[in-house]
Design a protein around this motif. Structure first.
Motif, PDB file in Angstrom:
ATOM      1  N   ASP A   3      86.541  38.571 -10.228  1.00 61.28           N
ATOM      2  CA  ASP A   3      85.506  37.424  -9.808  1.00 61.28           C
ATOM      3  C   ASP A   3      85.132  39.162  -8.738  1.00 61.28           C
ATOM      4  N   ALA A   4      85.994  39.963  -7.543  1.00 56.44           N
ATOM      5  CA  ALA A   4      84.868  40.442  -6.913  1.00 56.44           C
ATOM      6  C   ALA A   4      83.872  41.341  -7.900  1.00 56.44           C
ATOM      7  N   ALA A   5      84.058  42.456  -8.847  1.00 56.55           N
ATOM      8  CA  ALA A   5      82.971  42.724  -9.489  1.00 56.55           C
ATOM      9  C   ALA A   5      81.531  41.196 -10.278  1.00 56.55           C
ATOM     10  N   GLU A   6      82.567  40.392 -10.307  1.00 59.08           N
ATOM     11  CA  GLU A   6      80.946  39.969 -10.763  1.00 59.08           C
ATOM     12  C   GLU A   6      80.018  39.337 -10.089  1.00 59.08           C
ATOM     13  N   PHE A   7      80.812  38.180  -8.099  1.00 57.24           N
ATOM     14  CA  PHE A   7      80.319  38.851  -7.204  1.00 57.24           C
ATOM     15  C   PHE A   7      79.461  39.687  -7.311  1.00 57.24           C
ATOM     16  N   GLU A   8      79.392  40.538  -6.399  1.00 59.66           N
ATOM     17  CA  GLU A   8      78.444  41.985  -6.814  1.00 59.66           C
ATOM     18  C   GLU A   8      77.611  42.163  -8.015  1.00 59.66           C
ATOM     19  N   ARG A   9      77.458  42.297  -8.479  1.00 62.21           N
ATOM     20  CA  ARG A   9      77.080  41.760  -9.751  1.00 62.21           C
ATOM     21  C   ARG A   9      75.770  40.776  -9.574  1.00 62.21           C
ATOM     22  N   SER A  38      85.824  54.230  -2.007  1.00 65.14           N
ATOM     23  CA  SER A  38      84.998  53.115  -2.414  1.00 65.14           C
ATOM     24  C   SER A  38      85.578  52.365  -1.381  1.00 65.14           C
ATOM     25  N   ILE A  39      86.512  51.861  -1.788  1.00 64.99           N
ATOM     26  CA  ILE A  39      87.258  50.291  -1.054  1.00 64.99           C
ATOM     27  C   ILE A  39      87.450  50.421   0.521  1.00 64.99           C
ATOM     28  N   ALA A  40      88.259  51.957   0.765  1.00 68.29           N
ATOM     29  CA  ALA A  40      87.765  51.861   2.166  1.00 68.29           C
ATOM     30  C   ALA A  40      86.725  52.000   2.733  1.00 68.29           C
ATOM     31  N   TYR A  41      85.333  52.967   2.343  1.00 66.40           N
ATOM     32  CA  TYR A  41      84.101  52.439   2.504  1.00 66.40           C
ATOM     33  C   TYR A  41      83.524  51.122   3.474  1.00 66.40           C
ATOM     34  N   PHE A  42      83.592  50.721   1.685  1.00 63.82           N
ATOM     35  CA  PHE A  42      83.261  48.993   2.378  1.00 63.82           C
ATOM     36  C   PHE A  42      83.882  48.482   2.991  1.00 63.82           C
ATOM     37  N   ILE A  43      84.917  48.062   3.298  1.00 62.59           N
ATOM     38  CA  ILE A  43      86.298  48.362   4.206  1.00 62.59           C
ATOM     39  C   ILE A  43      85.029  47.920   4.958  1.00 62.59           C
ATOM     40  N   VAL A  44      85.234  49.387   5.833  1.00 64.32           N
ATOM     41  CA  VAL A  44      84.793  49.518   7.146  1.00 64.32           C
ATOM     42  C   VAL A  44      82.867  49.168   7.135  1.00 64.32           C
ATOM     43  N   ALA A  45      82.430  49.227   6.087  1.00 62.62           N
ATOM     44  CA  ALA A  45      81.032  48.717   6.142  1.00 62.62           C
ATOM     45  C   ALA A  45      80.694  47.389   6.841  1.00 62.62           C
ATOM     46  N   GLU A  46      81.653  46.656   6.277  1.00 54.00           N
ATOM     47  CA  GLU A  46      81.274  44.962   6.005  1.00 54.00           C
ATOM     48  C   GLU A  46      81.637  45.002   7.242  1.00 54.00           C
ATOM     49  N   SER A  47      82.613  45.315   7.898  1.00 50.79           N
ATOM     50  CA  SER A  47      84.129  45.166   8.962  1.00 50.79           C
ATOM     51  C   SER A  47      82.574  45.705  10.204  1.00 50.79           C
ATOM     52  N   GLY A  93      83.232  34.872   1.810  1.00 53.76           N
ATOM     53  CA  GLY A  93      82.696  35.516   2.076  1.00 53.76           C
ATOM     54  C   GLY A  93      82.702  36.451   2.575  1.00 53.76           C
ATOM     55  N   GLY A  94      82.947  37.613   3.820  1.00 56.55           N
ATOM     56  CA  GLY A  94      82.367  38.825   3.476  1.00 56.55           C
ATOM     57  C   GLY A  94      84.456  39.707   3.655  1.00 56.55           C
ATOM     58  N   LEU A  95      85.258  39.480   4.591  1.00 57.06           N
ATOM     59  CA  LEU A  95      86.155  39.356   4.281  1.00 57.06           C
ATOM     60  C   LEU A  95      87.213  39.063   3.314  1.00 57.06           C
ATOM     61  N   ALA A  96      86.640  37.729   2.794  1.00 54.50           N
ATOM     62  CA  ALA A  96      87.658  37.013   1.389  1.00 54.50           C
ATOM     63  C   ALA A  96      86.911  38.478   0.601  1.00 54.50           C
ATOM     64  N   GLY A  97      86.388  38.797   0.329  1.00 53.10           N
ATOM     65  CA  GLY A  97      85.588  39.653  -0.696  1.00 53.10           C
ATOM     66  C   GLY A  97      86.396  41.166  -0.724  1.00 53.10           C
ATOM     67  N   LEU A  98      86.273  41.791   0.896  1.00 55.91           N
ATOM     68  CA  LEU A  98      87.559  42.993   0.824  1.00 55.91           C
ATOM     69  C   LEU A  98      88.632  42.859   0.143  1.00 55.91           C
ATOM     70  N   ALA A  99      89.213  41.430   0.960  1.00 57.16           N
ATOM     71  CA  ALA A  99      89.849  41.220   0.504  1.00 57.16           C
ATOM     72  C   ALA A  99      91.068  41.089  -1.411  1.00 57.16           C
ATOM     73  N   ASP A 100      89.796  40.884  -1.644  1.00 51.00           N
ATOM     74  CA  ASP A 100      89.261  41.345  -3.559  1.00 51.00           C
ATOM     75  C   ASP A 100      89.881  42.708  -4.103  1.00 51.00           C
ATOM     76  N   ARG A 101      88.211  43.409  -2.993  1.00 47.58           N
ATOM     77  CA  ARG A 101      87.893  45.086  -3.605  1.00 47.58           C
ATOM     78  C   ARG A 101      89.725  45.020  -3.316  1.00 47.58           C
ATOM     79  N   ALA A 102      90.714  44.962  -2.183  1.00 51.65           N
ATOM     80  CA  ALA A 102      91.763  45.826  -2.213  1.00 51.65           C
ATOM     81  C   ALA A 102      92.952  44.926  -3.356  1.00 51.65           C
TER      82      ALA A 102
END
Length: 467
Positions: free
Chosen positions: A272-278, A380-389, A431-440
């Motif tokens: 789902d996260a990949a589809e949302f990103e696409r 990558s996931i660590a980077y995007f967590i910091v970027a979103e935060s 939302g942003g945090l939900a997306g980060l949780a999905d990435r993790a």
């Protein structure tokens, strides 16, 4: 980036991945796939004062004193029911009765599991095999009869009465003696005197004052009664767990099934996260760079048409097209950075996070302490967590400073972003945090958010890493 709303009622959100390895008083886990963590009677403190304060002690005492009634009822019911069933088996009437008995004792066993949990705080997982689908009762009864857990339930209920009888006698003896000794001054005041015999020692009290030493002895008996209750509770819960719970092989299968379900859920969230990103990339390309390049093409076409008749107008359109081209290139660069930043590939996490901190509108302290580079997925996931935060801090937090910490803890990469803003962060679906949780969750990690009203807000991600 996704949005982060602020809720004055407080905060918390979603988390994925493995069960939390740590938790503090006000931490809220997000999208947690969790299990029951009820404390057992053996894990509570053993000091007399702590046992006296614990409701577990008194629940255990009530159960041990009252469970004889359930044991007696089970003993009589099983003795009469099974005798009649076996006696009538020759005329086929006993088969339906035996089936009803089997359903009944399984129901009583389920009730006993709940009673054990209420009394001792011990959760006994269901050991039963899954019944076959369909409405055929004979198929379900056959499956119940072939399930070893059904017959373990029968064994437990068959010996429940003698065991609970012993527990009842011991409980009644110690608690009755405790109550009588504690109440001795009142008894003496009402009766005008009383004699207490303990073994070969007798003690006569003619007044409430003379009975006070008996009350002191009652306190000693109270401590003894609590310890006796605790020991019997541990023994009963262990015995119940042995017969009413799953076997070791079943436990392994249950854990494996939970693990499989968890992985399936986390992988689904990753898809789902990949589809949302696409979809996000498609939207940004369509609404951003594509529109600008279309405008550039139109400006160049208009300039070519004016080149002979209106050179100045053509020059202005060419300048406008040049400016639009630069903006389109900038948007494409930002989009590429949002997919996977080149600096992360070339130089690693520390320079990439320092670059994010340098572009943030508030001072950000960055501390990256990793002995070696983690795998690309973790980076990558660590980077995007910091970027979103940091993006959420800039938009909503009203913070004056923030800090980013990335460190190794055992086999985990811990990413922690803290700001001194208004707090009250709430993750929303999509939302942003939900997306980060999905990435993790895609790598079996977890995201935990602590954001009380008034701040500070702490976003922590634990990402598994094989070094």
């Amino acid at each position: 980036m996704g949005e982060l709303s602020r809720d004055p009622g407080g905060g918390d959100a979603t988390a994925g991945g493995a069960a939390a390895r740590w938790a503090a008083a006000r931490w809220a886990t997000v999208m947690q796939v969790g299990g029951d963590t009820a404390a057992t009677v053996a894990n509570t403190p053993w000091t007399p004062l702590a046992m006296a304060k614990s409701s577990l002690t008194w629940r255990s005492a009530i159960y041990l004193a009252a469970s004889m009634a359930l044991g007696l009822g089970c003993f009589i019911g099983l003795a009469v029911g099974l005798t009649l069933s076996l006696g009538l088996l020759i005329i086929w009437v006993g088969l339906p009765m035996l089936a009803l008995m089997m359903i009944a004792w399984r129901g009583v066993a389920i009730l006993e599991r709940q009673l054990v949990r209420a009394a001792f705080g011990v959760r006994i997982p269901s050991p039963y095999r899954r019944l076959p689908a369909g409405r055929n009762p004979l198929t379900k009864l056959k499956a119940m009869a072939s399930d070893p857990a059904t017959w373990k339930d029968l064994l437990y209920l068959a010996v429940l009465f003698p065991i609970t009888l012993v527990e009842f006698v011991v409980s009644w003896t110690v608690w009755a003696a405790t109550g009588m000794l504690l109440a001795m001054p009142v008894i003496v005041a009402v009766d005008g005197g009383a004699e207490v015999s303990v073994g070969f020692v007798s003690y006569w009290a003619g007044s409430p004052l003379e009975a006070l030493p008996m009350s002191v002895g009652g306190l000693v008996f109270l401590v003894l009664a609590m310890y006796v209750t605790r020991v019997m509770a541990i023994g009963h819960s262990a015995w119940a767990r042995l017969l009413l719970g799953p076997s070791p092989s079943q436990t392994e299968n249950i854990e494996l099934r939970k693990r499989t379900e968890h992985l399936r859920a986390s992988r689904a969230r990753g898809v789902d996260a990949a589809e949302f990103e696409r979809r996000r990339i498609e939207r940004d390309l369509h609404d951003g760079a594509q529109q600008r390049l279309l405008a550039v093409a139109m400006d160049i076409g208009r300039a070519r048409a004016k080149l002979d008749d209106d050179p100045e107008g053509a020059r202005a359109l060419i300048e406008q097209a040049h400016s639009g081209t630069r903006e389109a290139i900038s948007e494409l660069r930002d989009l590429a950075r949002g997919i996977y930043p080149a600096i992360l590939t070339d130089r690693g996490l520390d320079p990439a996070l320092s670059g994010l901190a340098g572009r943030a509108p508030v001072p950000v302290e960055v501390d990256v302490d990793l002995p070696e580079r983690p795998p690309a997925a973790v980076e990558s996931i660590a980077y995007f967590i910091v970027a979103e935060s940091l993006a959420n801090i800039a938009k909503y937090a009203r913070a004056t400073r923030a800090s980013v910490r990335v460190a190794r803890e055992d086999r985990w990469v811990v990413v922690e972003v803290i700001d001194n803003g208004a707090g009250g962060a709430v993750a929303r679906p999509d939302g942003g945090l939900a997306g980060l949780a999905d990435r993790a969750a895609t790598i079996d990690g977890m995201l935990i958010v602590d954001s009380p009203p008034g701040g500070p807000t702490i976003i922590r991600a634990d990402l598994p890493c094989t070094w």
